[in-house]
Design an enzyme around this catalytic site. Sequence first.
Site, PDB file in Angstrom:
ATOM      1  N   LYS A   1       0.804  -1.217   0.000  1.00  0.00           N
ATOM      2  CA  LYS A   1       0.000   0.000   0.000  1.00  0.00           C
ATOM      3  C   LYS A   1       0.837   1.267   0.000  1.00  0.00           C
ATOM      4  CE  LYS A   1      -4.436  -1.736   1.504  1.00  0.00           C
ATOM      5  NZ  LYS A   1      -5.535  -1.717   2.512  1.00  0.00           N
TER       6      LYS A   1
ATOM      7  N   ARG B   1      -3.697  -9.834   5.143  1.00  0.00           N
ATOM      8  CA  ARG B   1      -4.209  -9.853   3.761  1.00  0.00           C
ATOM      9  C   ARG B   1      -3.087  -9.361   2.851  1.00  0.00           C
ATOM     10  NH1 ARG B   1      -6.215  -6.326   0.228  1.00  0.00           N
ATOM     11  NH2 ARG B   1      -7.795  -7.064  -1.253  1.00  0.00           N
TER      12      ARG B   1
HETATM   13  N1  LIG Z   1     -10.521  -6.277   4.920  1.00  0.00           N
HETATM   14  C1  LIG Z   1      -9.789  -5.571   4.021  1.00  0.00           C
HETATM   15  N2  LIG Z   1     -10.123  -5.634   2.707  1.00  0.00           N
HETATM   16  C2  LIG Z   1      -9.376  -4.897   1.844  1.00  0.00           C
HETATM   17  N3  LIG Z   1      -9.515  -4.755   0.492  1.00  0.00           N
HETATM   18  C3  LIG Z   1      -8.540  -3.889   0.095  1.00  0.00           C
HETATM   19  S1  LIG Z   1      -8.358  -3.394  -1.573  1.00  0.00           S
HETATM   20  C4  LIG Z   1      -7.074  -2.210  -1.571  1.00  0.00           C
HETATM   21  C5  LIG Z   1      -5.686  -2.815  -1.661  1.00  0.00           C
HETATM   22  O1  LIG Z   1      -5.503  -4.035  -1.467  1.00  0.00           O
HETATM   23  O2  LIG Z   1      -4.753  -2.019  -1.944  1.00  0.00           O
HETATM   24  N4  LIG Z   1      -7.771  -3.478   1.126  1.00  0.00           N
HETATM   25  C6  LIG Z   1      -8.298  -4.107   2.244  1.00  0.00           C
HETATM   26  C7  LIG Z   1      -7.954  -4.062   3.644  1.00  0.00           C
HETATM   27  O3  LIG Z   1      -7.020  -3.370   4.092  1.00  0.00           O
HETATM   28  N5  LIG Z   1      -8.754  -4.818   4.478  1.00  0.00           N
END
Ligand SMILES: Nc1nc2[nH]c(SCC(=O)O)nc2c(=O)[nH]1
Length: 278
Positions: free
Chosen positions: A223, A257
Amino acid sequence: HPARLSCGSRVLDLSRPHVMGILNVTPDSFSDGGQHANLDAALRHAQAMVAAGATLIDVGGESTRPGARVVSPLEELERVAPVVEAIARELDVVISVDTSTPAVMREAARLGAGMINDVRSLARDGALDAASDSGLPVCLMHMRGEPADMQNAPRYEDVTAEVRSFLEARMQACASVGIGAERIVLDPGFGFAKTVAHNLSLFKRMESLHALGRPLLVGVSRKSMIGNVLGRDVNDRLYGSLALAALAVDKGARILRVHDVAQTVDVVRMIAAVEAAE
Ligand SMILES: Nc1nc2[nH]c(SCC(=O)O)nc2c(=O)[nH]1
């Protein structure tokens, strides 16, 4: 908190950290092949992440990056459903569906998804009922506004306190439709309606969220908070991502994640080895 999270037909032991592999099925992540080629590629990618040690796969059909364009529910469903169905048929893994769309939640649950991951914390009309009816666990994440405008000068008095009270309020909204606390995972929402300073402060203080008594999911992989600090573009943020993965586990996060599964699994295994020592 009880560390067992029942995810449809599977149970996750959240007394230890887990790695969730990111599977984007948005057009910008697709090769230029047809639908079948893309389904095949998505399944192979999921297979590789499971082989590398991911115990959850997060399937997302709507890009929620800052400025992302809006996707119609039908378009999102057409992308997500075949992939959830294929993974549920072929792999032994918890399928998390990254969606804010009630119809997608319902169909994904029917096709074998084991968790709902909604960056909008079930804010859309019908989302609370869809999540409740699914019987699945739900990840609630802090965000303000929409991807199109969320990065326009976000302001907080105390970002961690405000994130905590937001998540508390969404847990109460869940309880009001019968989604008990035992089905909730909480997520600070790094990169959503937050400046780099907000993200770093929230990361430093994320342990205060343990007061809510639920497992934490952390998504910082590649990120911009990493890109900004290190001056690295999105494909050169592995080392920064691994540093934050280690710190997040040290701060008690239980689901990471990530894009880079094998590398993150090694981080988790080393931390586990030290924790298991005399
Ligand atoms: N729960 C959860 N779901 C997500 N989906 C994305 S999409 C944006 C990216 O991966 O850059 N980020 C997240 C996060 O931080 N937490």
